[in-house]
Enzyme design. Structure first.
Site, PDB file in Angstrom:
ATOM      1  N   TYR A 175       1.022  -1.058  -0.020  1.00  0.00           N
ATOM      2  CA  TYR A 175       0.127  -0.061   0.007  1.00  0.00           C
ATOM      3  C   TYR A 175       0.877   1.212   0.112  1.00  0.00           C
ATOM      4  CZ  TYR A 175      -3.902  -3.032   1.442  1.00  0.00           C
ATOM      5  OH  TYR A 175      -4.928  -3.981   1.964  1.00  0.00           O
TER       6      TYR A 175
HETATM    7  P1  NAP Z   1     -13.732   0.779   2.370  1.00  0.00           P
HETATM    8  O1  NAP Z   1     -13.502   0.916   3.893  1.00  0.00           O
HETATM    9  O2  NAP Z   1     -15.143   0.371   1.681  1.00  0.00           O
HETATM   10  O3  NAP Z   1     -14.192   2.554   1.995  1.00  0.00           O
HETATM   11  C1  NAP Z   1     -13.068   3.460   2.677  1.00  0.00           C
HETATM   12  C2  NAP Z   1     -13.250   4.920   1.826  1.00  0.00           C
HETATM   13  O4  NAP Z   1     -14.829   5.172   2.188  1.00  0.00           O
HETATM   14  C3  NAP Z   1     -12.543   6.042   2.712  1.00  0.00           C
HETATM   15  O5  NAP Z   1     -11.496   5.748   2.223  1.00  0.00           O
HETATM   16  C4  NAP Z   1     -13.455   7.101   2.362  1.00  0.00           C
HETATM   17  O6  NAP Z   1     -13.209   7.546   1.167  1.00  0.00           O
HETATM   18  C5  NAP Z   1     -15.104   6.652   2.488  1.00  0.00           C
HETATM   19  N1  NAP Z   1     -15.315   6.708   3.900  1.00  0.00           N
HETATM   20  C6  NAP Z   1     -14.859   6.149   5.049  1.00  0.00           C
HETATM   21  N2  NAP Z   1     -15.755   6.590   6.130  1.00  0.00           N
HETATM   22  C7  NAP Z   1     -16.710   7.359   5.688  1.00  0.00           C
HETATM   23  C8  NAP Z   1     -17.621   8.137   6.307  1.00  0.00           C
HETATM   24  N3  NAP Z   1     -17.964   8.087   7.697  1.00  0.00           N
HETATM   25  N4  NAP Z   1     -18.188   9.053   5.213  1.00  0.00           N
HETATM   26  C9  NAP Z   1     -17.929   9.199   4.031  1.00  0.00           C
HETATM   27  N5  NAP Z   1     -17.094   8.504   3.538  1.00  0.00           N
HETATM   28  C10 NAP Z   1     -16.287   7.724   4.275  1.00  0.00           C
HETATM   29  O7  NAP Z   1     -12.661   0.440   1.481  1.00  0.00           O
HETATM   30  P2  NAP Z   1     -11.065   0.530   1.799  1.00  0.00           P
HETATM   31  O8  NAP Z   1     -10.279   1.445   2.828  1.00  0.00           O
HETATM   32  O9  NAP Z   1     -10.310   0.044   0.608  1.00  0.00           O
HETATM   33  O10 NAP Z   1     -10.980  -0.887   2.709  1.00  0.00           O
HETATM   34  C11 NAP Z   1     -10.800  -0.980   3.920  1.00  0.00           C
HETATM   35  C12 NAP Z   1      -9.537  -1.702   4.363  1.00  0.00           C
HETATM   36  O11 NAP Z   1      -9.342  -3.006   3.915  1.00  0.00           O
HETATM   37  C13 NAP Z   1      -8.126  -1.066   3.587  1.00  0.00           C
HETATM   38  O12 NAP Z   1      -7.825   0.155   4.260  1.00  0.00           O
HETATM   39  C14 NAP Z   1      -7.460  -2.292   3.553  1.00  0.00           C
HETATM   40  O13 NAP Z   1      -6.607  -2.300   4.820  1.00  0.00           O
HETATM   41  C15 NAP Z   1      -8.092  -3.414   3.491  1.00  0.00           C
HETATM   42  N6  NAP Z   1      -8.078  -4.014   2.103  1.00  0.00           N
HETATM   43  C16 NAP Z   1      -7.677  -5.353   1.836  1.00  0.00           C
HETATM   44  C17 NAP Z   1      -7.771  -5.792   0.558  1.00  0.00           C
HETATM   45  C18 NAP Z   1      -7.037  -7.219   0.504  1.00  0.00           C
HETATM   46  O14 NAP Z   1      -6.723  -7.529  -0.434  1.00  0.00           O
HETATM   47  N7  NAP Z   1      -6.876  -7.837   1.501  1.00  0.00           N
HETATM   48  C19 NAP Z   1      -8.298  -5.022  -0.600  1.00  0.00           C
HETATM   49  C20 NAP Z   1      -8.831  -3.826  -0.188  1.00  0.00           C
HETATM   50  C21 NAP Z   1      -8.799  -3.240   1.043  1.00  0.00           C
HETATM   51  P3  NAP Z   1     -13.086   8.867   0.734  1.00  0.00           P
HETATM   52  O15 NAP Z   1     -13.018   9.849   1.595  1.00  0.00           O
HETATM   53  O16 NAP Z   1     -12.203   9.111  -0.277  1.00  0.00           O
HETATM   54  O17 NAP Z   1     -14.420   8.862  -0.214  1.00  0.00           O
END
Ligand code: NAP
Length: 314
Positions: A53
């Site tokens: 990342y």
């Molecule tokens: P997510 O949790 O579905 O979406 C996070 C995004 O949603 C934030 O970056 C923010 O984006 C928005 N957000 C978060 N809280 C909010 C709120 N209260 N109000 C409005 N918008 C909000 O996706 P993710 O962060 O990609 O996934 C979570 C974690 O899973 C990652 O950080 C990573 O550690 C892990 N991950 C793992 C894999 C894997 O292959 N193992 C793949 C993907 C992710 P904006 O502010 O930019 O809109």
């Protein structure tokens, strides 16, 4: 903050965690410091990152700096396996690669141990027994406390458990997979396997990258700096009519009970016994605060059954 056990282990994690893949990608060190400080302040103890990342190392480096002396207070989870350079020796889950990858992660994170070390993706070219015995050596050395899988199929979780038992090595205590109210496919094979073999689910993309936060509305202008806005074409696929149809039904369910769509996205995951922690990403401290509050909604059996019906679309 509610705490849950991580799989069949003595490790407790906060039911709302922090996903750290924005660090070094969407946000810089100063913004990362604010997000991490707010998470610590709100009682979040699980921080999930990966070596890849933030353009290969940026997230681990920024997270390590932001945590500083507070590192000892949290559960630090990272991953290895995605390419960190050119060629076959710079990726995967071989013993050779793992031994190098762990040293690089420890250095970037500024720590001498990783609480949860996860295989980011299955490596079809390395026997799983080699991976498990290399990870077990790291546990014995004290560089790693617990091990987890990510993106494994159900059969791979079962296979890993039996091979670990045969070898007498550490077993995976977590399975990190794509899971949210718009995508419940892992309930077919991965969740039953994880339950049977003592691993908790750590759902990634729990907010469907923002689609489940309530900030995207059908027909309305997109928020300027939202992830799905800046993703362009990829974002548009998430903002489909079929997804809006479901989000609108879920929003109505939540609002009828005095909650928001965001509350439901967190509360539904956090209320599943097989989910240990909802590791949502955040770009702003206000989001962390909202997310922690959202994780407090514990749905009862009737509410879970109703949401299960609304969101079922295999
Ligand atoms: P997510 O949790 O579905 O979406 C996070 C995004 O949603 C934030 O970056 C923010 O984006 C928005 N957000 C978060 N809280 C909010 C709120 N209260 N109000 C409005 N918008 C909000 O996706 P993710 O962060 O990609 O996934 C979570 C974690 O899973 C990652 O950080 C990573 O550690 C892990 N991950 C793992 C894999 C894997 O292959 N193992 C793949 C993907 C992710 P904006 O502010 O930019 O809109």
């Amino acid at each position: 903050m509610r705490m849950k056990s991580l799989g069949r282990s003595g490790l407790k994690v906060s039911v709302v965690g922090l996903g750290c893949n924005n660090f070094g990608m969407r946000i810089d060190q100063a913004a990362t410091d604010l997000v991490v400080a707010k998470a610590l302040d709100q009682g979040i103890t699980l921080f999930d990152t990966a070596d890849a990342y933030g353009n290969k190392g940026g997230s681990e480096t920024m997270l390590g700096k932001a945590l500083g002396a507070r590192r000892k207070d949290i559960v630090l989870a990272t991953k290895f396996g995605l390419p960190m350079g050119e060629g076959d020796l710079m990726k995967g889950a071989s013993r050779r690669y793992i031994m190098n990858a762990v040293e690089a992660s420890l250095k970037r994170l500024g720590t001498d141990y990783i609480d949860l070390y996860q295989v980011h993706f299955p490596d079809p070219e390395t026997p799983i027994d080699e991976t498990l015995s290399a990870l077990d050596a790291l546990v014995t050395q004290g560089k790693v406390r617990y091990i987890g899988s990510s993106n494994f199929a159900g059969w791979q979780i079962a296979e890993s458990w039996y091979i670990a038992r045969e070898l007498g090595t550490s077993k995976f205590v977590s399975a990190q997979n794509h899971y949210n109210l718009l995508d419940r496919k892992i309930e077919q094979e991965v969740v039953p396997a994880a339950k049977a073999y003592g691993a908790s689910i750590l759902p990634y993309f729990p907010l469907a990258s923002g689609m489940l936060t309530g900030k995207y509305r059908r027909g309305a202008d997109l928020p300027n700096d939202g992830r799905l806005t800046v993703w362009g074409e990829r974002g548009k696929q998430m903002l489909s009519d079929a997804n809006f149809d479901l989000v609108e039904k879920l929003t109505a369910f939540a609002e009828a009970r005095g909650h928001s769509m965001l509350d439901l996205a967190f509360g539904w995951l956090a209320s599943q016994p097989h989910v240990a922690s909802v590791i949502a990403g955040a770009t702003k401290p206000e989001q962390v605060e909202m997310n922690v509050a959202a994780g407090a909604w514990e749905l009862n059996a009737e509410e879970l059954a109703e949401v299960g019906k609304i969101s079922f679309r295999w």
